[in-house]
Design an enzyme around this catalytic site. Structure first.
Site, PDB file in Angstrom:
ATOM      1  N   LYS A  54      12.679  33.877  21.717  1.00 13.82           N
ATOM      2  CA  LYS A  54      13.655  34.437  20.939  1.00 13.82           C
ATOM      3  C   LYS A  54      14.688  33.564  20.487  1.00 13.82           C
ATOM      4  O   LYS A  54      15.169  33.473  19.485  1.00 13.82           O
ATOM      5  CB  LYS A  54      14.112  35.620  21.615  1.00 13.82           C
ATOM      6  CG  LYS A  54      13.207  36.851  21.795  1.00 13.82           C
ATOM      7  CD  LYS A  54      13.873  37.811  22.655  1.00 13.82           C
ATOM      8  CE  LYS A  54      13.091  38.679  23.015  1.00 13.82           C
ATOM      9  NZ  LYS A  54      13.271  40.088  23.681  1.00 13.82           N
ATOM     10  N   GLN A  98      16.912  41.633  28.457  1.00 14.83           N
ATOM     11  CA  GLN A  98      15.416  41.410  28.727  1.00 14.83           C
ATOM     12  C   GLN A  98      15.138  42.514  29.674  1.00 14.83           C
ATOM     13  O   GLN A  98      15.437  42.605  30.802  1.00 14.83           O
ATOM     14  CB  GLN A  98      14.963  40.166  28.907  1.00 14.83           C
ATOM     15  CG  GLN A  98      13.645  39.836  28.959  1.00 14.83           C
ATOM     16  CD  GLN A  98      12.926  40.073  27.587  1.00 14.83           C
ATOM     17  OE1 GLN A  98      13.193  39.737  26.491  1.00 14.83           O
ATOM     18  NE2 GLN A  98      11.899  40.792  27.575  1.00 14.83           N
ATOM     19  N   ASP A 121      18.110  45.944  19.930  1.00 12.23           N
ATOM     20  CA  ASP A 121      16.892  46.425  20.586  1.00 12.23           C
ATOM     21  C   ASP A 121      16.629  48.034  19.962  1.00 12.23           C
ATOM     22  O   ASP A 121      15.639  48.593  20.049  1.00 12.23           O
ATOM     23  CB  ASP A 121      16.741  46.291  21.925  1.00 12.23           C
ATOM     24  CG  ASP A 121      15.687  45.210  22.552  1.00 12.23           C
ATOM     25  OD1 ASP A 121      14.831  44.865  21.789  1.00 12.23           O
ATOM     26  OD2 ASP A 121      15.665  45.085  23.673  1.00 12.23           O
TER      27      ASP A 121
END
Length: 296
Positions: A54, A98, A121
């Site tokens: 990422k 995460q 997200d």
């Protein structure tokens, strides 16, 4: 006739190029650089690899990448404090914590502490509600990537019969909402669905997101249907580790009109859509036009 292969790797590269173009314009015309902050708690090897990827791709498209690595025994209060600091940082437009988190941390509490406007997200309960009611929201990355590929292949999805196999909050449910938003007739199927093979055989679009290796055989697929395989399962075959999806690729490819492979299908689109969401969040924060083609 063999199915067309939907190349997620190539499509993701195209999305990243679009993102880079938008980032360049934001810098040149508005002196704004989108910023993505990723918080990693603990030493999970898969998460570490994913976070590195990422960060690398964020920098490659010209955005600022911020990484916050915290010990596995980090307290909930300390993690919440980091999220709050990022919420209040105007140079950070996207925040991603995460997952999975260590077991002593409440994932729902942490996710819902992220500002909904920076929740790239798309997991915050406010974004879930906005998506479910057809309003502007941040959309989960994997379903967004699936939708982009379907739109690219078919053009309009209006009136198509879609079956989503799997009802997770991360893929199944938001995928169904996105397909409804594009005027599909949508069925969410799962392990308790009666006559599952017959339900799937009706579908013009099959999205398999159930997490069971090669669960869907070719004889479940309608001739010419489009199959989007979200599954990533590691199995042992002939003494070797192998990645396979939730559909049996060989038999499904004989009947489908188009299909995504595993690996190289949906997977690469997830990070590409994370970058797209960060640009979208940046534009919304600055009251600028949203990037065309990168949103739901």
């Amino acid at each position: 006739m063999a199915a067309n292969i939907i190349d997620g790797k190539a499509f993701a590269a195209k999305v990243r190029e679009q993102v880079k173009g938008h980032v360049d314009r934001l810098k040149e015309e508005h002196n704004i650089t989108p910023g993505l902050a990723v918080v990693l708690v603990g030493e999970d090897p898969a998460s570490q690899v994913y976070v590195r990827s990422k960060g690398k791709q964020t920098v490659e498209v010209g955005m600022n990448s911020y990484e916050h690595k915290m010990d596995a025994d980090t307290s909930e209060a300390d993690l919440l404090a980091v999220v709050e600091k990022l919420n209040n940082d105007p140079t950070v437009h996207g925040i991603l914590v995460q997952l999975p988190l260590p077991k002593h941390l409440d994932e729902d509490l942490i996710i819902n502490s992220i500002s909904p406007a920076k929740d790239v997200d798309g997991f915050h309960i406010s974004n879930v509600g906005l998506l479910g009611t057809g309003q502007k929201s941040m959309v989960p990355c994997t379903p967004l990537g699936c939708l982009m590929m379907l739109r690219d292949y078919h053009g309009s999805l209006s009136g198509m019969d879609a079956v989503v196999i799997g009802r997770s909050n991360i893929v199944g449910k938001p995928m169904a909402q996105l397909l409804l938003g594009d005027s599909c007739t949508v069925t969410i199927a799962h392990s308790r669905t009666k006559d599952l093979p017959d339900v799937v055989r009706r579908a013009d679009i099959v999205v398999a997101a159930v997490g069971r290796p090669e669960m869907v055989p070719g004889d479940w697929i309608k001739e010419g249907a489009t199959v989007i395989d979200v599954g990533i399962n590691r199995i042992e075959r002939d003494g070797k580790n192998k990645l396979v999806g939730d559909v049996d690729f060989a038999s499904c490819a004989e009947r489908a009109g188009a299909i995504t492979p595993v690996p190289g299908g949906v997977g690469p689109m997830t990070i590409a859509c994370l970058l797209a969401n960060t640009v979208t969040a940046c534009c919304r924060a600055n009251n600028l036009a949203e990037p065309e083609g990168l949103t739901a």
